[in-house]
Scaffold this active site. Structure first.
Site, short mmCIF file in Angstrom:
data_model
loop_
_atom_site.label_atom_id
_atom_site.label_comp_id
_atom_site.label_asym_id
_atom_site.label_seq_id
_atom_site.Cartn_x
_atom_site.Cartn_y
_atom_site.Cartn_z
N SER A 50 -8.71 -56.89 -47.08
CA SER A 50 -9.22 -57.48 -46.05
C SER A 50 -8.27 -58.43 -45.14
O SER A 50 -7.31 -58.82 -45.80
CB SER A 50 -10.16 -58.67 -46.36
OG SER A 50 -10.60 -59.40 -45.52
N TYR A 81 -13.47 -64.99 -52.13
CA TYR A 81 -13.28 -63.59 -51.54
C TYR A 81 -11.81 -63.22 -51.54
O TYR A 81 -11.58 -62.28 -51.79
CB TYR A 81 -14.46 -63.58 -50.66
CG TYR A 81 -14.25 -62.19 -49.86
CD1 TYR A 81 -14.58 -61.00 -50.50
CD2 TYR A 81 -13.63 -62.07 -48.54
CE1 TYR A 81 -14.40 -59.91 -49.88
CE2 TYR A 81 -13.54 -60.77 -47.98
CZ TYR A 81 -14.01 -59.70 -48.71
OH TYR A 81 -13.68 -58.47 -48.09
N LYS A 111 -9.25 -60.45 -53.16
CA LYS A 111 -8.47 -59.27 -52.51
C LYS A 111 -7.14 -59.64 -52.39
O LYS A 111 -6.22 -58.48 -53.00
CB LYS A 111 -9.03 -59.26 -50.91
CG LYS A 111 -10.38 -58.78 -50.87
CD LYS A 111 -10.61 -57.39 -51.22
CE LYS A 111 -12.22 -56.98 -50.82
NZ LYS A 111 -12.38 -55.89 -51.32
P1 NAD Z 1 -21.07 -53.45 -48.72
O1 NAD Z 1 -21.54 -54.66 -49.53
O2 NAD Z 1 -22.10 -52.82 -47.61
O3 NAD Z 1 -20.72 -52.05 -49.63
C1 NAD Z 1 -20.36 -52.27 -51.10
C2 NAD Z 1 -21.07 -51.47 -51.97
O4 NAD Z 1 -20.55 -51.66 -53.56
C3 NAD Z 1 -22.36 -51.73 -52.01
O5 NAD Z 1 -23.34 -50.57 -51.89
C4 NAD Z 1 -22.66 -52.33 -53.51
O6 NAD Z 1 -24.00 -52.17 -54.19
C5 NAD Z 1 -21.77 -51.83 -54.24
N1 NAD Z 1 -21.01 -52.46 -55.40
C6 NAD Z 1 -20.55 -53.95 -55.38
N2 NAD Z 1 -20.35 -54.30 -56.55
C7 NAD Z 1 -20.27 -53.03 -57.32
C8 NAD Z 1 -19.76 -52.70 -58.60
N3 NAD Z 1 -19.34 -53.74 -59.35
N4 NAD Z 1 -20.14 -51.78 -59.25
C9 NAD Z 1 -20.58 -50.69 -58.43
N5 NAD Z 1 -21.11 -50.71 -57.29
C10 NAD Z 1 -20.84 -51.99 -56.66
O7 NAD Z 1 -19.81 -53.55 -48.10
P2 NAD Z 1 -19.00 -52.93 -47.10
O8 NAD Z 1 -18.90 -53.77 -45.78
O9 NAD Z 1 -19.35 -51.41 -47.04
O10 NAD Z 1 -17.38 -53.09 -47.59
C11 NAD Z 1 -16.67 -52.24 -48.38
C12 NAD Z 1 -15.52 -52.96 -48.88
O11 NAD Z 1 -14.58 -53.18 -48.00
C13 NAD Z 1 -15.69 -53.98 -49.69
O12 NAD Z 1 -14.63 -53.89 -50.77
C14 NAD Z 1 -15.40 -55.18 -48.85
O13 NAD Z 1 -14.87 -56.47 -49.45
C15 NAD Z 1 -14.26 -54.85 -47.80
N6 NAD Z 1 -14.39 -55.29 -46.58
C16 NAD Z 1 -15.55 -55.20 -45.80
C17 NAD Z 1 -15.27 -56.04 -44.54
C18 NAD Z 1 -16.59 -55.96 -43.66
O14 NAD Z 1 -16.39 -56.80 -42.80
N7 NAD Z 1 -17.63 -55.31 -43.87
C19 NAD Z 1 -14.35 -56.50 -44.12
C20 NAD Z 1 -13.22 -56.53 -44.85
C21 NAD Z 1 -12.96 -55.95 -46.26
#
Ligand code: NAD
Ligand code: UDP
Length: 335
Positions: free
Chosen positions: A123, A148, A152
């Protein structure tokens, strides 16, 4: 076969669809902490293809081993994790555990089963504050504030150290800026309930679930006083993952890329785009700045452009129109 952790989540589900469209075989692990099984049906509806699904938590090592034992994975896209900055202040231990412990288990299992290609969702929050704009990958990171972002940054460092101890690994670290929008079907998208992010917040207002849209600060030193971010369409973001995988397979090693649009939009600009496309005025209320918010940042995306032969192709209007299409589907489903 490719393993996608967190493949039922917002970005993971879009990546799964892209992989299925390229005729890849995909297995997904998700514990549904921030998604549910309806996503599986929607993935099938959109792609007309099936995936293998394993419900479980990455922190359960025996579960993870069982899944790896069943398949010959060549690559892991690691999306699973908790992602709310504000929630991470309230529950730091859960954030460190869900993000860091999961990744450690995953790496150990990958090593055990000799699965060496990894694309990790990092991120832009790892940069911390006070850097010259736009942000480049070689900026020296400042210790970030939120649990958070710390999780990361810790994982990025862990990956670097782990790679040095086992150079069989090929790793792509992708620093996302602000992914928004969704698949053009409108069937899948970011979860809006409980989210404090800008687009979900606007959508909750448009669904009548909020009396006004909070604007967190109109006194930043930006062109209109509101915060500026780099928004990128989730489909462009996913294309960056495909390019990153190709690159690490060819060039080996460990690499970091920013994935953003390279452009900054203010909160007021985003809101007026929604007003224009939805043809409705949004009642805004200026509130105090949110704790820990930065005034403005956007990505330098030239490294990804050069090395991955990648550039975002979907503009801010498309991002917002797709979000509104998702809103329409949510309304039709009465959610
Ligand atoms: P999201 O919450 O929609 O998807 C994450 C998925 O992982 C969910 O379906 C959740 O149920 C699953 N999950 C969480 N912990 C788990 C575990 N311990 N075991 C198994 N499954 C688990 O998030 P997203 O927006 O799709 O983001 C995906 C990744 O990208 C994340 O790591 C997030 O930190 C990173 N990210 C997202 C953004 C954003 O704005 N969406 C920005 C920067 C980084
Ligand atoms: N924001 C806002 N009202 C909201 C949600 C967010 O004014 O209801 C602002 C926030 O202060 C920031 C921008 O919108 O300037 C993007 O916030 P978001 O939470 O979506 O992403 P992040 O701050 O994590 O980059």
């Amino acid at each position: 076969m490719i393993l996608v952790t967190g493949g039922c989540g917002y970005i993971g589900s879009h990546c799964v669809i892209s992989l299925l469209n390229q005729n890849k075989k995909v297995a997904v692990i998700d514990n549904f902490v921030n998604s549910d099984k309806s996503v599986l049906k929607k993935i099938n509806l959109i792609s007309k293809k099936n995936i293998l699904f394993y419900k479980g938590d990455l922190r359960q090592k025996s579960f993870l081993s069982d899944v790896f034992n069943k398949h010959n994975f060549e690559t892991v896209f690691h999306f699973a994790g908790l992602k709310s900055l504000s929630e991470s202040y309230k529950n730091p231990l859960e954030y460190f555990s869900a993000n860091i412990n999961s990744t450690i288990n995953l790496l150990q299992t990958m090593q055990k089963y000799k699965v060496y290609n990894l694309i990790f969702s990092s991120s832009a929050t790892v940069y911390g504050q006070d850097h010259p704009l736009p942000w480049t990958e070689d900026i020296k990171l400042k210790f970030p504030e939120s649990p958070y972002a710390q999780s990361k940054a810790f994982i990025e460092n862990l990956l670097l150290k782990y790679y040095q101890s086992d150079m069989n690994f090929k790793i792509g670290i992708l620093r996302y800026f602000n992914p928004i929008g969704c698949h053009s079907s409108g069937l899948i998208g970011d979860r809006i309930d409980g989210s404090t992010n800008l687009i979900p917040s606007i959508m909750l207002y448009l669904l009548g679930k909020k009396p006004y849209l909070p604007i967190y600060g109109n006194d930043y030193k930006t062109k209109d006083g509101s915060g500026i971010r780099d928004y990128i369409h989730v489909d462009d973001l996913v294309n960056g993952h495909i390019g990153a995988l190709k690159y690490i397979i060819e060039k080996k090693g460990i690499h970091i890329w920013n994935l953003g649009s390279g452009k900054g939009y203010s909160v007021f600009q985003i809101v007026s785009k929604f007003e224009e496309h939805y043809k409705k005025r949004i009642f805004k209320k200026v509130m105090p700045r949110r704790e820990g918010d930065l005034s403005e940042y956007w990505a330098d995306i030239s490294k990804a452009g050069k090395e991955l032969n990648w550039s975002p192709s979907l503009d801010i209007d498309k991002m917002i129109l797709d979000s509104l299409n998702h809103l329409k589907k949510l309304k039709e489903a009465n959610l």
